[in-house]
Design an enzyme around this catalytic site. Sequence first.
Site, mmCIF file in Angstrom:
data_model
loop_
_atom_site.group_PDB
_atom_site.id
_atom_site.type_symbol
_atom_site.label_atom_id
_atom_site.label_comp_id
_atom_site.label_asym_id
_atom_site.label_seq_id
_atom_site.Cartn_x
_atom_site.Cartn_y
_atom_site.Cartn_z
ATOM 1 N N ASP A 155 -21.225 31.229 7.219
ATOM 2 C CA ASP A 155 -21.102 32.225 8.280
ATOM 3 C C ASP A 155 -21.668 33.561 7.819
ATOM 4 O O ASP A 155 -21.706 33.865 6.615
ATOM 5 C CB ASP A 155 -19.637 32.416 8.671
ATOM 6 C CG ASP A 155 -19.051 31.186 9.353
ATOM 7 O OD1 ASP A 155 -19.837 30.354 9.828
ATOM 8 O OD2 ASP A 155 -17.817 31.075 9.385
ATOM 9 N N ARG A 156 -22.060 34.371 8.772
ATOM 10 C CA ARG A 156 -22.655 35.673 8.470
ATOM 11 C C ARG A 156 -21.782 36.517 7.542
ATOM 12 O O ARG A 156 -22.274 37.146 6.610
ATOM 13 C CB ARG A 156 -22.901 36.422 9.788
ATOM 14 C CG ARG A 156 -23.441 37.832 9.594
ATOM 15 C CD ARG A 156 -23.799 38.455 10.925
ATOM 16 N NE ARG A 156 -24.387 39.784 10.724
ATOM 17 C CZ ARG A 156 -25.119 40.421 11.627
ATOM 18 N NH1 ARG A 156 -25.357 39.861 12.784
ATOM 19 N NH2 ARG A 156 -25.624 41.609 11.370
#
Length: 319
Positions: A147-148
């Site tokens: 995930d970012r």
Amino acid sequence: MKTDSTTASPTVQLVEITEDNNDQRLDNFLLTRLKGVPKSRIYRIVRKGEVRVNKGRVDVNYRLMTGDIVRIPPVRVAEKTEQTFVPQTLRDALQNGILYEDEGFIVLNKPAGFPVHGGSGIDSGIIEGLRRLRPEATFLELVHRLDRDTSGCLIIAKKRSALRKLHELFRDDHVHKTYLALLAGQWARKKLIVNAPLLKNVNKGGERIVVVSQAGKEAETLFRRIKLFKSATLVEASPKTGRTHQIRVHAAWLGHPIVGDERYGLSDINKTFYGKGYKRMFLHARELTFEHPVTGKPIKFEAPLPPPLQDLLDREEAV
């Protein structure tokens, strides 16, 4: 800063796909062939049917096969400086975050705050930045995703053969992944295996979320408590399956969401931790263990906790 010079592919190109590009996504193949062309432009020419595979229309997600004939139209390429694509913070992270590299793959300590690939208005992610910093590289592909807002171990393949083998290892659950997460509140258990199926959904605001549902796909995470604090619990999370947002959703399902998780966490708890100096979700991919795709020997990689998170952790009041 953009330059004014442009070049163009003067004629239609018909490219036959070889073993080196077998199973590669069409958009990634075109990004490599048409260096300097914005991703949005590539998506547009595919959507309009200007790019064809075996004389037919395909989607950008199409997986190329050996022997496919790809029609690439003449495309004007605006030449841009490297700085246009790679912010200095990302450049530094990519250049200084290599944990391991050989002929087949790279293990990178991914920084938080950057997506693994561009899209949705974001020009450069980790993979685009790495490709632009290494223009001589003929093949660079993500093996998996983070995930970012998650930091830590991320694998990038440098060869198609390495990508295929590493994908097999992930698919067959032969890659052991260990994350560090700081959960809100005091988690009473020392160890727990969570078996809760996960289903992708969309909430009323149109945001894509993942929920625990019997209609979802099997998902299993092992949580092990490492340290108790007055208002939080440091845990080690090992996902057996690799579902989207798995650790985050399972932690929230336990009643102890990850600190700083704006999607699955609790806003009042997050505000309390933001007041202490936390600026991101506390989820870090600390360790990867698997067999080397060429030698078959067991290998282990560990990404140290980012200093800002370690400093904040050191200031938490232990129980």
